[in-house]
Design a protein around this motif. Structure first.
Motif, PDB file in Angstrom:
ATOM      1  N   GLY A  21       0.785  -1.221   0.000  1.00  0.00           N
ATOM      2  CA  GLY A  21       0.000   0.000   0.000  1.00  0.00           C
ATOM      3  C   GLY A  21       0.819   1.273   0.000  1.00  0.00           C
ATOM      4  N   ALA A  22       2.137   1.168  -0.224  1.00  0.00           N
ATOM      5  CA  ALA A  22       3.006   2.345  -0.243  1.00  0.00           C
ATOM      6  C   ALA A  22       3.374   2.689  -1.688  1.00  0.00           C
ATOM      7  CB  ALA A  22       4.274   2.070   0.564  1.00  0.00           C
ATOM      8  N   PRO A  23       3.575   3.983  -1.984  1.00  0.00           N
ATOM      9  CA  PRO A  23       3.982   4.357  -3.344  1.00  0.00           C
ATOM     10  C   PRO A  23       5.390   3.850  -3.636  1.00  0.00           C
ATOM     11  CG  PRO A  23       4.102   6.253  -1.881  1.00  0.00           C
ATOM     12  CD  PRO A  23       3.432   5.162  -1.106  1.00  0.00           C
ATOM     13  N   ILE A  24       5.654   3.515  -4.873  1.00  0.00           N
ATOM     14  CA  ILE A  24       6.978   3.036  -5.272  1.00  0.00           C
ATOM     15  C   ILE A  24       7.883   4.243  -5.496  1.00  0.00           C
ATOM     16  CG2 ILE A  24       8.295   1.801  -7.025  1.00  0.00           C
ATOM     17  CD1 ILE A  24       5.821   0.082  -7.499  1.00  0.00           C
ATOM     18  N   ILE A  25       8.958   4.308  -4.698  1.00  0.00           N
ATOM     19  CA  ILE A  25       9.915   5.401  -4.802  1.00  0.00           C
ATOM     20  C   ILE A  25      11.061   4.966  -5.706  1.00  0.00           C
ATOM     21  CG2 ILE A  25      11.452   6.929  -3.515  1.00  0.00           C
ATOM     22  CD1 ILE A  25       8.519   7.333  -2.864  1.00  0.00           C
ATOM     23  N   ARG A  26      11.418   5.819  -6.660  1.00  0.00           N
ATOM     24  CA  ARG A  26      12.541   5.528  -7.550  1.00  0.00           C
ATOM     25  C   ARG A  26      13.772   6.297  -7.069  1.00  0.00           C
ATOM     26  NH1 ARG A  26       8.143   5.578 -11.181  1.00  0.00           N
ATOM     27  NH2 ARG A  26       8.276   7.836 -11.461  1.00  0.00           N
ATOM     28  N   PHE A  27      14.901   5.614  -7.005  1.00  0.00           N
ATOM     29  CA  PHE A  27      16.125   6.282  -6.572  1.00  0.00           C
ATOM     30  C   PHE A  27      17.250   6.011  -7.561  1.00  0.00           C
ATOM     31  CE2 PHE A  27      16.888   2.066  -4.885  1.00  0.00           C
ATOM     32  CZ  PHE A  27      18.270   1.907  -4.943  1.00  0.00           C
ATOM     33  N   LYS A  28      18.198   6.940  -7.559  1.00  0.00           N
ATOM     34  CA  LYS A  28      19.385   6.795  -8.403  1.00  0.00           C
ATOM     35  C   LYS A  28      20.617   7.064  -7.559  1.00  0.00           C
ATOM     36  CE  LYS A  28      21.706   8.508 -12.552  1.00  0.00           C
ATOM     37  NZ  LYS A  28      21.643   9.405 -13.736  1.00  0.00           N
ATOM     38  N   THR A  29      21.646   6.251  -7.738  1.00  0.00           N
ATOM     39  CA  THR A  29      22.933   6.474  -7.086  1.00  0.00           C
ATOM     40  C   THR A  29      23.998   5.684  -7.826  1.00  0.00           C
ATOM     41  OG1 THR A  29      24.168   6.334  -5.003  1.00  0.00           O
ATOM     42  CG2 THR A  29      22.590   4.576  -5.436  1.00  0.00           C
ATOM     43  N   SER A  30      25.210   6.215  -7.805  1.00  0.00           N
ATOM     44  CA  SER A  30      26.333   5.497  -8.414  1.00  0.00           C
ATOM     45  C   SER A  30      27.067   4.649  -7.389  1.00  0.00           C
ATOM     46  CB  SER A  30      27.309   6.497  -9.044  1.00  0.00           C
ATOM     47  OG  SER A  30      27.822   7.378  -8.059  1.00  0.00           O
ATOM     48  N   PHE A  31      26.646   4.738  -6.124  1.00  0.00           N
ATOM     49  CA  PHE A  31      27.313   3.999  -5.054  1.00  0.00           C
ATOM     50  C   PHE A  31      26.684   2.626  -4.857  1.00  0.00           C
ATOM     51  CE2 PHE A  31      27.554   8.555  -3.838  1.00  0.00           C
ATOM     52  CZ  PHE A  31      28.915   8.712  -4.035  1.00  0.00           C
ATOM     53  N   ARG A  32      27.518   1.694  -4.451  1.00  0.00           N
ATOM     54  CA  ARG A  32      27.043   0.357  -4.096  1.00  0.00           C
ATOM     55  C   ARG A  32      27.506   0.072  -2.675  1.00  0.00           C
ATOM     56  NH1 ARG A  32      24.779   1.754  -7.784  1.00  0.00           N
ATOM     57  NH2 ARG A  32      24.277   0.692  -9.734  1.00  0.00           N
ATOM     58  N   ASN A  33      26.837   0.711  -1.738  1.00  0.00           N
ATOM     59  CA  ASN A  33      27.222   0.601  -0.332  1.00  0.00           C
ATOM     60  C   ASN A  33      25.962   0.575   0.518  1.00  0.00           C
ATOM     61  OD1 ASN A  33      26.344   3.227  -0.523  1.00  0.00           O
ATOM     62  ND2 ASN A  33      28.347   4.153  -0.176  1.00  0.00           N
ATOM     63  N   THR A  34      26.060   1.008   1.763  1.00  0.00           N
ATOM     64  CA  THR A  34      24.918   0.958   2.666  1.00  0.00           C
ATOM     65  C   THR A  34      23.734   1.766   2.141  1.00  0.00           C
ATOM     66  OG1 THR A  34      26.452   0.695   4.518  1.00  0.00           O
ATOM     67  CG2 THR A  34      24.195   1.311   5.056  1.00  0.00           C
ATOM     68  N   VAL A  35      24.004   2.903   1.506  1.00  0.00           N
ATOM     69  CA  VAL A  35      22.919   3.713   0.949  1.00  0.00           C
ATOM     70  C   VAL A  35      22.087   2.889  -0.034  1.00  0.00           C
ATOM     71  CG1 VAL A  35      22.390   5.677  -0.534  1.00  0.00           C
ATOM     72  CG2 VAL A  35      24.106   5.909   1.259  1.00  0.00           C
ATOM     73  N   TYR A  36      22.765   2.253  -0.972  1.00  0.00           N
ATOM     74  CA  TYR A  36      22.084   1.433  -1.975  1.00  0.00           C
ATOM     75  C   TYR A  36      21.324   0.282  -1.312  1.00  0.00           C
ATOM     76  CZ  TYR A  36      21.515  -1.687  -6.004  1.00  0.00           C
ATOM     77  OH  TYR A  36      20.996  -2.514  -6.973  1.00  0.00           O
ATOM     78  N   ASP A  37      21.984  -0.395  -0.375  1.00  0.00           N
ATOM     79  CA  ASP A  37      21.361  -1.564   0.276  1.00  0.00           C
ATOM     80  C   ASP A  37      20.105  -1.172   1.043  1.00  0.00           C
ATOM     81  OD1 ASP A  37      23.419  -3.076  -0.723  1.00  0.00           O
ATOM     82  OD2 ASP A  37      24.599  -3.030   1.126  1.00  0.00           O
ATOM     83  N   VAL A  38      20.164  -0.060   1.776  1.00  0.00           N
ATOM     84  CA  VAL A  38      19.022   0.357   2.584  1.00  0.00           C
ATOM     85  C   VAL A  38      17.849   0.764   1.703  1.00  0.00           C
ATOM     86  CG1 VAL A  38      18.188   2.138   4.177  1.00  0.00           C
ATOM     87  CG2 VAL A  38      20.377   1.000   4.599  1.00  0.00           C
ATOM     88  N   MET A  39      18.121   1.495   0.636  1.00  0.00           N
ATOM     89  CA  MET A  39      17.032   1.922  -0.254  1.00  0.00           C
ATOM     90  C   MET A  39      16.365   0.718  -0.924  1.00  0.00           C
ATOM     91  SD  MET A  39      18.553   5.404  -1.950  1.00  0.00           S
ATOM     92  CE  MET A  39      18.808   6.873  -0.958  1.00  0.00           C
ATOM     93  N   LYS A  40      17.174  -0.248  -1.306  1.00  0.00           N
ATOM     94  CA  LYS A  40      16.606  -1.458  -1.908  1.00  0.00           C
ATOM     95  C   LYS A  40      15.773  -2.225  -0.876  1.00  0.00           C
ATOM     96  CE  LYS A  40      17.380  -3.287  -5.421  1.00  0.00           C
ATOM     97  NZ  LYS A  40      16.590  -3.334  -6.673  1.00  0.00           N
ATOM     98  N   LYS A  41      16.262  -2.280   0.348  1.00  0.00           N
ATOM     99  CA  LYS A  41      15.551  -3.018   1.391  1.00  0.00           C
ATOM    100  C   LYS A  41      14.213  -2.370   1.713  1.00  0.00           C
ATOM    101  CE  LYS A  41      16.338  -5.193   5.896  1.00  0.00           C
ATOM    102  NZ  LYS A  41      17.296  -5.392   7.016  1.00  0.00           N
ATOM    103  N   ARG A  42      14.117  -1.071   1.529  1.00  0.00           N
ATOM    104  CA  ARG A  42      12.854  -0.372   1.772  1.00  0.00           C
ATOM    105  C   ARG A  42      11.854  -0.584   0.641  1.00  0.00           C
ATOM    106  NH1 ARG A  42      12.626   3.322   5.770  1.00  0.00           N
ATOM    107  NH2 ARG A  42      10.992   4.482   4.687  1.00  0.00           N
ATOM    108  N   GLY A  43      12.267  -1.312  -0.391  1.00  0.00           N
ATOM    109  CA  GLY A  43      11.365  -1.571  -1.506  1.00  0.00           C
ATOM    110  C   GLY A  43      11.403  -0.506  -2.576  1.00  0.00           C
ATOM    111  N   TRP A  44      12.393   0.391  -2.496  1.00  0.00           N
ATOM    112  CA  TRP A  44      12.515   1.417  -3.518  1.00  0.00           C
ATOM    113  C   TRP A  44      13.070   0.807  -4.802  1.00  0.00           C
ATOM    114  CZ3 TRP A  44      14.780   6.412  -0.845  1.00  0.00           C
ATOM    115  CH2 TRP A  44      13.919   6.776   0.204  1.00  0.00           C
ATOM    116  N   LYS A  45      12.790   1.436  -5.906  1.00  0.00           N
ATOM    117  CA  LYS A  45      13.182   0.910  -7.214  1.00  0.00           C
ATOM    118  C   LYS A  45      14.377   1.688  -7.748  1.00  0.00           C
ATOM    119  CE  LYS A  45      11.377   0.021 -11.864  1.00  0.00           C
ATOM    120  NZ  LYS A  45      10.191   0.166 -12.765  1.00  0.00           N
ATOM    121  N   PHE A  46      15.455   0.968  -8.053  1.00  0.00           N
ATOM    122  CA  PHE A  46      16.654   1.597  -8.597  1.00  0.00           C
ATOM    123  C   PHE A  46      16.447   1.919 -10.077  1.00  0.00           C
ATOM    124  CE2 PHE A  46      20.702   1.054 -10.902  1.00  0.00           C
ATOM    125  CZ  PHE A  46      21.402   2.118 -10.369  1.00  0.00           C
TER     126      PHE A  46
END
Length: 357
Positions: A21-46
């Motif tokens: 029931g949550a909106p799909i958030i799209r994110f962009k980053t060139s990093f592959r670290n905790t930032v990327y992992d956390v955003m993916k875990k929240r269900g955000w779309k890369f």
């Protein structure tokens, strides 16, 4: 840059929802670290799209190259302000804090000006070399001719690189000659020189500093969120206030940066030489009482707020921008906090803060 919009390119709160029931958030980053992992875990779309994103955790170079040349929708956010280094570069931070303090003193608001005494005595070299020498000699005279430690830090480097301690002016003669402006050396690297906090608060005989994170979403009005789960970084070597050359040159004793400590024989790779802030506060409560511990942490919050107020007039505020600042704070043996550094976080690693949208 091309827009290349997705079919559902609109305010996230007006989009179709996911299974939770949550909106799909799209994110962009060139990093592959905790930032990327956390955003993916929240269900955000890369996404790798140039502009079809809601949050862009960007390199600072992206801000310089593209930010002023693209149109962003009202809901799009990027993790930098244009001139964020006004707080994060050591020399610029001190310039702004000193300027704020002088302004208040000119307005005869002396008690308020004292709130900006949050850093040790600091000068920028080579520009302020003459002023520094005068202060060095004056402080030595006040100390009865005894040695006092000072610390040199390059303004454009991190992780302890280029830092050294000294107690005599002749110890920086080589640095002075190498950093003097000459036609063939036109881009002289700036340093800050600070009075070293030689009476740090120690636990188990070891020096430590605190890393705290502040998320600024607006500078006008100032809106800042302090992350509760910061941590302490300990040196692996017991601290000594000795001014002997063998001790002042021992960076394992004086610097708590993991980049330095991990090369020491006594480094604990399992803990990273860290405590979380909750453990530190419980320790201080047991040792000094609740009121003292509460005051220390309240004063540290004020350090963060006043540093941000010092740069508030000159930061180029923008509704699309936010910034995650990492503060390095020390406590001396009089249980007073000092700000030693503010970091700009484009990278967030393990043990560090988890960004929450």
């Amino acid at each position: 840059i091309s827009r290349n919009c997705s079919f559902d390119y609109r305010d996230p709160h007006r989009r179709s929802k996911n299974s939770q029931g949550a909106p799909i958030i799209r994110f962009k980053t060139s990093f592959r670290n905790t930032v990327y992992d956390v955003m993916k875990k929240r269900g955000w779309k890369f996404t790798e799209s140039d502009l079809d994103w809601d949050v862009h955790w960007a390199e600072r170079e992206w801000m310089f190259e593209y930010f002023d040349h693209v149109h962003l929708e009202q809901w799009q956010k990027v993790n930098h302000y244009r001139n964020d280094r006004e707080l994060c570069r050591k020399d610029l931070m001190m310039k702004n804090i000193k300027r704020k303090k002088r302004q208040l003193e000119r307005e005869k608001r002396y008690e308020e000006a004292k709130n900006y005494e949050i850093c040790p005595t600091t000068y920028t070299l080579p520009a302020d070399y003459a002023l520094f020498v005068e202060e060095f000699k004056t402080s030595m005279s006040r100390n009865g001719g005894g040695s006092q430690m000072w610390i040199m830090k390059p303004t454009g480097k991190a992780q302890g690189r280029g830092i050294f301690l000294f107690t005599k002016l002749k110890e920086i003669n080589r640095w002075k000659s190498e950093n003097r402006w000459r036609p063939e050396n036109s881009e002289v690297e700036n340093y800050v020189v600070q009075r070293y906090i030689s009476n740090p608060y120690c636990i188990g005989g070891k020096k430590f500093d605190m890393r705290l994170y502040a998320l600024v979403t607006n500078f006008s009005p100032l809106t800042v969120y302090l992350h509760r789960r910061g941590f302490c970084r300990f040196s692996a070597t017991r601290y000594s206030a000795s001014t002997s050359s063998s001790d002042t040159s021992n960076l394992m004793m004086h610097l708590t940066n993991v980049a330095i400590q991990k090369h020491g024989e006594d480094y604990n790779a399992d803990t990273g030489g860290k405590w979380d802030l909750r453990r530190l506060k419980l320790f201080m409560m047991s040792r000094h009482g609740t009121s003292v511990a509460d005051k220390v942490f309240y004063d540290i919050q004020l350090i963060i707020i006043h540093s941000l107020l010092a740069v508030q007039p000159i930061i180029m505020n923008d509704k699309h921008c936010f910034e995650l600042y990492g503060y390095d704070v020390m406590i001396d043996d009089e249980v007073r906090g000092w700000c030693s550094l503010v970091c700009l976080f484009v990278r967030v690693e393990l043990f560090d803060v988890i960004f929450v949208f």
